[in-house]
Each structure stands twice: as structure tokens, then as C-alpha cells.
Design an enzyme around this catalytic site. Structure first.
Site, PDB file in Angstrom:
ATOM      1  N   SER A 139      10.478  67.133 -16.103  1.00  0.00           N
ATOM      2  CA  SER A 139      11.190  65.883 -15.894  1.00  0.00           C
ATOM      3  C   SER A 139      12.631  66.172 -15.464  1.00  0.00           C
ATOM      4  O   SER A 139      12.855  66.753 -14.407  1.00  0.00           O
ATOM      5  CB  SER A 139      11.114  65.025 -17.160  1.00  0.00           C
ATOM      6  OG  SER A 139      11.532  63.702 -16.905  1.00  0.00           O
ATOM      7  N   SER A 140      13.623  65.797 -16.258  1.00  0.00           N
ATOM      8  CA  SER A 140      15.007  66.123 -15.923  1.00  0.00           C
ATOM      9  C   SER A 140      15.182  67.630 -15.761  1.00  0.00           C
ATOM     10  O   SER A 140      15.948  68.094 -14.905  1.00  0.00           O
ATOM     11  CB  SER A 140      15.947  65.615 -17.019  1.00  0.00           C
ATOM     12  OG  SER A 140      17.276  65.995 -16.766  1.00  0.00           O
TER      13      SER A 140
END
Length: 295
Positions: A139-140
């Protein structure tokens, strides 16, 4: 989403109750730390003369300690003879800075600089092999993986990126978390460009660089309702253009049922994985990553 409720990808990875490998310890005094990162890691008691290093980056709302428990890299570290490092960012709802000019500039003083300094420390303290430095994240952490490959392409040999966005997709945004980002076109899959346009985003991060870029694995689930599945195609466009590679073929049910392996060139530099029915995020495939890293 309402302003008083945190968007879902700040909570997408919960703390695992049991570790999947060796326990990590806190590491301090690893070098210049402009954004206040924290660091945990697992250092095998017996290392080869020139060990490899995996830098593993957590998702929004998470931490390096949590991510060490959600992956299995440390379980293979003793046998593989490599170091595993799990940094944490404490800013912007624990989301990596993939938006500011500081982080999107080599040695610019952002999160990317701190992460680079962690690698410099590992090379100095443990004589880590420059040809065996790897970065991965979810994700991030995947977004930051792409940024690290663009900002320090000469540092990393390979990467594996789970459920993120292309490098530079959030450049200039008001933040890097779903709460602060403002413009959510990237998250929603509405930032569609040509490969050449995406390649310019990478080139703008480290202007004038003419060397090679890391090998890339790019993973995304087609049922992702947090970061649009469209970002798989956009990220593959970006890195295939940067590397000058063309799509070759798909291989279905690889590495498991419902996954499609997407080969670019001869498959040694860029590979995508589309996961049917999988949401946010694609589970970390540690064994595939370690093979890709030749560890």
C-alpha cells in the site's frame, strides 16, 4: 467519505497477533534522520562476509514492527544470510511521504533520504553487498518502494511492490494519507497516462540519471476497493517505459490459482501479478520475493 471517519486504507493492515519469523529489535543511531523515522530489524547472529539487505515498508496506519509480523522475511534470514529492516514513519497518519518535493528529490531531506541513510548504515556496519540491496512494501509502502526505485535506482537491485500507485502519482498533493491527500484521482484510478508520461515522472525525480533501474515485481488485486486496480496497469506502463520493455505474455494461475503473471521482456526485469478476487492488499508472497531477490 465523511471527514470525521478515517478512510479505510489507514486501517487496512491490523497488528498480527503472532510473528511469522524471528523477533525484531529496535535500532537507533543509524544516521541522519530528517523526518524522525524509527527502525526495527533482524540481524542474524551469523552473517556472510557481504550479506544482503531487505528494506520492508509498512502500509498507512502501520509500523515497521507490525509489518515484521505480517511478513515472513525474518523466518528466512538466518538460512539466507540477509538482514531485514523495518522502518516506520510517524508522520501523516503513518503514511510514507510520496508527495513532497523533499521526498521526491534525491537527498532532498524527506522520508526517502532517511531510508537511504538506513541503507548506508547497513553497508557501513555490516559490509552489506551493494548488489544485494532490496526494497519492498504494501500500500503506502508500495508507493514508497516505487519512489525509492526512482530516487535511488543505483542503490537497489530489485523490488517487490504490493497494491500501490506509480512513482510520482501524488507529486505535489497536499499529503500522502487518504485524510490529507486532497486530490484522490490516483487512489481512484483516474490518473491515466501513457508510459512515456509516467516515465517522465521517474526521470523528474532523479534528473540526468542514465543508469539501470531495479528489477520490479508489481502486485495488485482486481477486487481492491481502496487503491484502484487501474494502478496496476499504470505502474506497469511506467516501469516498462523506463526500462524500454514490451509486454510479452500472460501466464494464468501463477504463482497460484486466480493469479495471472504478466511478463515483460524476458521476465527477468519486470513482472506483474494480477490477483483475481483479491482486495487490499495482496498478501505478501515472501517466497516469490526471495526468489526474485536471489536470496
Amino acid at each position: 467519505m465523511s471527514s470525521n471517519r478515517a478512510p479505510s486504507y489507514t486501517r487496512c493492515m491490523s497488528l498480527a497477533s503472532l510473528s511469522n519469523g524471528q523477533a525484531v529489535t529496535s535500532i537507533t543511531d543509524w544516521g541522519a534522520n530528517p523526518t524522525g523515522l524509527e527502525l526495527h530489524g533482524y540481524i542474524p547472529s551469523s552473517l556472510p562476509a557481504k550479506p544482503g539487505v531487505i528494506l520492508a515498508l509498512h502500509p498507512c496506519g502501520g509500523s515497521g514492527l507490525q509489518y515484521s509480523r505480517q511478513t515472513k522475511y525474518t523466518a528466512f534470514a538466518d538460512k539466507g544470510g540477509f538482514i531485514t529492516l523495518f522502518p516506520s514513519t510517524k508522520n501523516d497518519y503513518n503514511c510514507w511521504d510520496v508527495a513532497t518535493n523533499k521526498s521526491l528529490t534525491r537527498d532532498g531531506g524527506g522520508d526517502s533520504t532517511g531510508l537511504s541513510n538506513i541503507i548506508k548504515w547497513a553497508k557501513s556496519k555490516y559490509n552489506a553487498d551493494p548488489a544485494k540491496i532490496f526494497v519492498t512494501g504494501s500500500s503506502s509502502g508500495c508507493m514508497m518502494t516505487n519512489i525509492m526505485c526512482a530516487t535511488y535506482p543505483d542503490v537497489f537491485a530489485a523490488s517487490s511492490c504490493y497494491s500501490g500507485m506509480p512513482a510520482g502519482c501524488l507529486a505535489g498533493a497536499s499529503g500522502s494519507s487518504p485524510i490529507t491527500v486532497g486530490d484522490r484521482r490516483c487512489e481512484q484510478g483516474k490518473m491515466v497516462k501513457t508510459g512515456a508520461e509516467w516515465a517522465k515522472e521517474v526521470q523528474a525525480i532523479y534528473p540526468g540519471y542514465n543508469g539501470t533501474y531495479p528489477k520490479m515485481l508489481i502486485w495488485h488485486g482486481d477486487a481492491d476497493r481502496v487503491i484502484s486496480y487501474t494502478n496496476l496497469a499504470e505502474t506497469l506502463k511506467q516501469w516498462s517505459a523506463v526500462k524500454g520493455l514490451s509486454f510479452t505474455k500472460n501466464i494464468t494461475n501463477t504463482p497460484q490459482a486466480g493469479y495471472t503473471q504478466m511478463i515483460y521482456g524476458d521476465g527477468t526485469e519486470l513482472v506483474g501479478y494480477s490477483a483475481a478476487g483479491v482486495g487490499h492488499t495482496v498478501p505478501v508472497h515472501d517466497d516469490i520475493d526471495l526468489k526474485w531477490f536471489n536470496l
